[in-house]
Design a protein around this motif. Structure first.
Motif, PDB file in Angstrom:
ATOM      1  N   TYR A  88     -25.712 -15.081  -0.886  1.00  0.00           N
ATOM      2  CA  TYR A  88     -24.849 -16.248  -0.681  1.00  0.00           C
ATOM      3  C   TYR A  88     -24.889 -16.731   0.764  1.00  0.00           C
ATOM      4  O   TYR A  88     -25.003 -17.916   1.038  1.00  0.00           O
ATOM      5  N   GLY A  89     -24.761 -15.811   1.723  1.00  0.00           N
ATOM      6  CA  GLY A  89     -24.841 -16.197   3.123  1.00  0.00           C
ATOM      7  C   GLY A  89     -23.524 -16.177   3.868  1.00  0.00           C
ATOM      8  O   GLY A  89     -23.505 -16.381   5.082  1.00  0.00           O
ATOM      9  N   LEU A  90     -22.400 -15.951   3.168  1.00  0.00           N
ATOM     10  CA  LEU A  90     -21.105 -15.808   3.808  1.00  0.00           C
ATOM     11  C   LEU A  90     -20.454 -14.505   3.349  1.00  0.00           C
ATOM     12  O   LEU A  90     -20.622 -14.100   2.191  1.00  0.00           O
ATOM     13  N   ILE A  91     -19.726 -13.853   4.250  1.00  0.00           N
ATOM     14  CA  ILE A  91     -19.011 -12.636   3.902  1.00  0.00           C
ATOM     15  C   ILE A  91     -17.760 -13.002   3.120  1.00  0.00           C
ATOM     16  O   ILE A  91     -17.019 -13.916   3.489  1.00  0.00           O
ATOM     17  N   LEU A  92     -17.526 -12.299   2.021  1.00  0.00           N
ATOM     18  CA  LEU A  92     -16.364 -12.570   1.184  1.00  0.00           C
ATOM     19  C   LEU A  92     -15.171 -11.730   1.648  1.00  0.00           C
ATOM     20  O   LEU A  92     -15.229 -10.504   1.601  1.00  0.00           O
ATOM     21  N   PRO A  93     -14.083 -12.366   2.083  1.00  0.00           N
ATOM     22  CA  PRO A  93     -12.869 -11.615   2.449  1.00  0.00           C
ATOM     23  C   PRO A  93     -12.253 -10.934   1.225  1.00  0.00           C
ATOM     24  O   PRO A  93     -12.577 -11.265   0.076  1.00  0.00           O
ATOM     25  N   ARG A  94     -11.336 -10.007   1.475  1.00  0.00           N
ATOM     26  CA  ARG A  94     -10.736  -9.215   0.415  1.00  0.00           C
ATOM     27  C   ARG A  94     -10.131 -10.084  -0.697  1.00  0.00           C
ATOM     28  O   ARG A  94     -10.320  -9.814  -1.884  1.00  0.00           O
ATOM     29  N   ALA A  95      -9.403 -11.123  -0.315  1.00  0.00           N
ATOM     30  CA  ALA A  95      -8.754 -11.955  -1.331  1.00  0.00           C
ATOM     31  C   ALA A  95      -9.768 -12.607  -2.259  1.00  0.00           C
ATOM     32  O   ALA A  95      -9.500 -12.791  -3.458  1.00  0.00           O
ATOM     33  N   TRP A  96     -10.925 -12.949  -1.741  1.00  0.00           N
ATOM     34  CA  TRP A  96     -11.982 -13.531  -2.575  1.00  0.00           C
ATOM     35  C   TRP A  96     -12.574 -12.460  -3.490  1.00  0.00           C
ATOM     36  O   TRP A  96     -12.853 -12.708  -4.662  1.00  0.00           O
ATOM     37  N   LEU A  97     -12.782 -11.258  -2.950  1.00  0.00           N
ATOM     38  CA  LEU A  97     -13.350 -10.173  -3.744  1.00  0.00           C
ATOM     39  C   LEU A  97     -12.447  -9.797  -4.912  1.00  0.00           C
ATOM     40  O   LEU A  97     -12.926  -9.400  -5.984  1.00  0.00           O
ATOM     41  N   GLU A  98     -11.151  -9.924  -4.713  1.00  0.00           N
ATOM     42  CA  GLU A  98     -10.197  -9.482  -5.722  1.00  0.00           C
ATOM     43  C   GLU A  98      -9.805 -10.577  -6.708  1.00  0.00           C
ATOM     44  O   GLU A  98      -9.133 -10.297  -7.704  1.00  0.00           O
TER      45      GLU A  98
END
Length: 302
Positions: A88-98
């Motif tokens: 994807y190219g962007l790091i996913l923060p915790r809220a996005w992962l969950e």
């Protein structure tokens, strides 16, 4: 299954097509924003955006995720069962992962824990690995540290170049992600040891350091094809080295040893077989030398 797909480069395209062809419901596609490209520097969509629009899928390309409450709310509102992530190219923060019910599932182009990071295919060839592969991984907040769900392997031969490994791994990933979504395998933690890191590459990595062993430079040429490429300089001319083979010979690193473009390295020698002068078409070494003299003793440098 309601899925969000998150990917940007060519590597991610086979997985997106595979999911659509399998009848999965893709409720949104996330990718990198269009970037300036070409002589006119007009904005160009990434490969995933082009394919998603061709397939009639809604596309989102937020410039950032961290601290972007509006984008997060829109993502959560999709009520996805899972998000499939591929370069994807962007790091996913915790809220996005969950946010998705089954979390975010990553298609990573290495046999984890070897070659975490941004350029795992390049790194595997550059290091001389005998094989690499794809790991389907349940994402966590670490850098490619999440538990493994499934893997597939491919051999790297002594003349294998990046494009063929890239395409093979993209196809494997497209197949494995369907199996993972269907079977929901139990996650397996990554080993505590044996991890390596493949940093993001830049044009600066393309320079040939002739003090390195010939075998390492030959792998660099195969690993960095077509980007970032490999180049050397001869006087005022920059030469892009497209292919080379190991050869006999020794001398001061960077010195041309004969009339066939054999170059002394820190260990052994390398014969350039195909190259390109700036502003000219690629040429076999024999054709190049007919129009551009490179006498023995000539010094090449980065």
């Amino acid at each position: 299954m309601r899925l969000v797909f998150m990917g940007s480069p060519d590597f991610a395209v086979p997985a997106l097509r595979s999911l659509v062809n399998a009848g999965q419901e893709i409720v949104a596609v996330y990718c990198q924003p269009p970037r300036p490209a070409g002589r006119g520097q007009s904005l160009q969509p990434c490969p995933v955006q082009r394919v998603a629009e061709e397939l009639g899928l809604p596309v989102h390309y937020p410039a950032r995720l961290r601290g972007n409450a509006e984008a997060l709310a829109a993502f959560q509102a999709l009520d996805a069962d899972a998000a499939v992530v591929a370069a994807y190219g962007l790091i996913l923060p915790r809220a996005w992962l969950e946010a998705p019910k089954r979390g975010c599932i990553n298609i990573h182009a290495s046999l984890l824990p070897r070659w975490r990071g941004a350029a795992p295919i390049h790194a595997a060839i550059l290091a001389g690995d005998a094989e690499t592969g794809v790991t389907i991984m349940q994402m966590d907040e670490g850098l490619d540290t999440g538990p493994m769900l499934m893997e597939g392997r491919v051999a790297i031969g002594p003349r294998t170049r990046l494009p063929e490994v890239h395409d093979a791994l993209a196809a494997i990933g497209a197949d494995l992600i369907l199996k993972v979504l269907e079977t929901n395998p139990a996650p397996v933690p990554q080993p505590d040891s044996g991890s390596t890191y493949a940093p993001r590459l830049s044009r600066g990595d393309a320079k040939i350091d002739w003090s390195k062993p010939a075998a390492a430079i030959e792998r660099q040429i195969r690993a960095f094809d077509p980007w970032p490429g490999t180049f050397t300089t001869m006087g005022a001319d920059q030469l892009k080295v497209l292919d080379a083979e190991l050869a006999d010979g020794q001398g001061e690193p960077g010195t041309v040893l004969d009339g066939a473009l054999t170059i002394a390295c820190g260990e052994g020698a390398l014969r350039i077989t195909r190259l390109q002068r700036a502003g000219r078409a690629p040429a076999a070494a024999a054709d190049f030398l007919r129009g551009f003299a490179v006498p023995p003793g000539t010094k090449l440098s980065a």
